[in-house]
Design an enzyme around this catalytic site. Structure first.
Site, short mmCIF file in Angstrom:
data_model
loop_
_atom_site.label_atom_id
_atom_site.label_comp_id
_atom_site.label_asym_id
_atom_site.label_seq_id
_atom_site.Cartn_x
_atom_site.Cartn_y
_atom_site.Cartn_z
N ARG A 30 -34.19 16.94 6.12
CA ARG A 30 -32.84 16.74 6.40
C ARG A 30 -31.69 16.33 4.77
NH1 ARG A 30 -33.17 11.62 9.73
NH2 ARG A 30 -35.19 11.40 9.03
N CYS A 79 -33.02 10.32 3.23
CA CYS A 79 -33.76 10.63 4.29
C CYS A 79 -34.99 10.18 4.43
CB CYS A 79 -33.74 11.84 4.97
SG CYS A 79 -34.91 12.50 4.48
N ASP A 112 -34.44 14.21 13.45
CA ASP A 112 -35.25 14.56 12.05
C ASP A 112 -35.78 15.52 12.54
OD1 ASP A 112 -37.41 15.28 10.38
OD2 ASP A 112 -38.13 13.07 10.01
#
EC number: 3.1.3.48
Length: 167
Positions: free
Chosen positions: A26, A20, A134
């Site tokens: 994440r 990420c 996100d």
């Protein structure tokens, strides 16, 4: 939607990486969940899981407190994670999964061993955006949504791993 086939192992152990932006929300959530599911499936000695970020802002730091709290509340151990930056050593992994299209582009784009994480999500067809959103700038609900997405997708991944000939 049927999940795509996992790439054949390059060697042992089978190595999966999640990517990420900063490696604090994440991708570490996917790392922790997959590691837990791999252990539950009896594959811990045959599968290695890691995560990284395309940016280096958080290298060495634990994951975002909200991500860790959400994982802990769901029974996962989020305490060991320390952020890493994605680099050339990841080229030798069996499978690298990017959390969004921007991350995918930053690591060189899709290939047989590099894909979007949600390409394994059984609910991705119902969602017009194939990215894992996100949650960093949002509230707790965003972390809950990401964990639900991660859990169902990682379950599909580990099911696929269990079907591979991993010696």
């Amino acid at each position: 939607m049927a999940a795509p086939a996992l790439p054949a192992p390059l060697g042992a152990p089978y190595r999966i990486g999640f990517v990420c932006l900063g490696n604090i929300c994440r991708s570490p959530m996917a790392d922790v969940v997959t590691t837990s599911l791999v252990a539950d499936a009896g594959l811990a000695d045959r599968v290695e899981v890691r995560s990284s970020g395309t940016g280096g802002w958080h290298v060495g730091q634990p994951m975002d407190e909200r991500a860790a709290a959400r994982l802990t509340a769901s029974g996962y151990d989020a305490s060991r994670h320390r952020a890493q930056q994605h680099d050339a050593t990841w080229a030798g992994l069996d499978l690298v999964l990017a959390m969004d299209a921007a991350n995918l582009a930053e690591i060189g784009g899709e290939s047989d061993r590099v894909r979007l994480f949600r390409s394994f999500d059984p609910e991705a067809d119902a969602d017009p955006a194939p990215d894992v959103p996100d949650p960093y700038y949002g509230g707790d609900a965003g972390f809950a949504d990401v964990l639900a997405m991660v859990e169902r997708t990682c379950a599909v991944l580990v099911d696929g791993l269990a079907r591979l000939d991993l010696r």
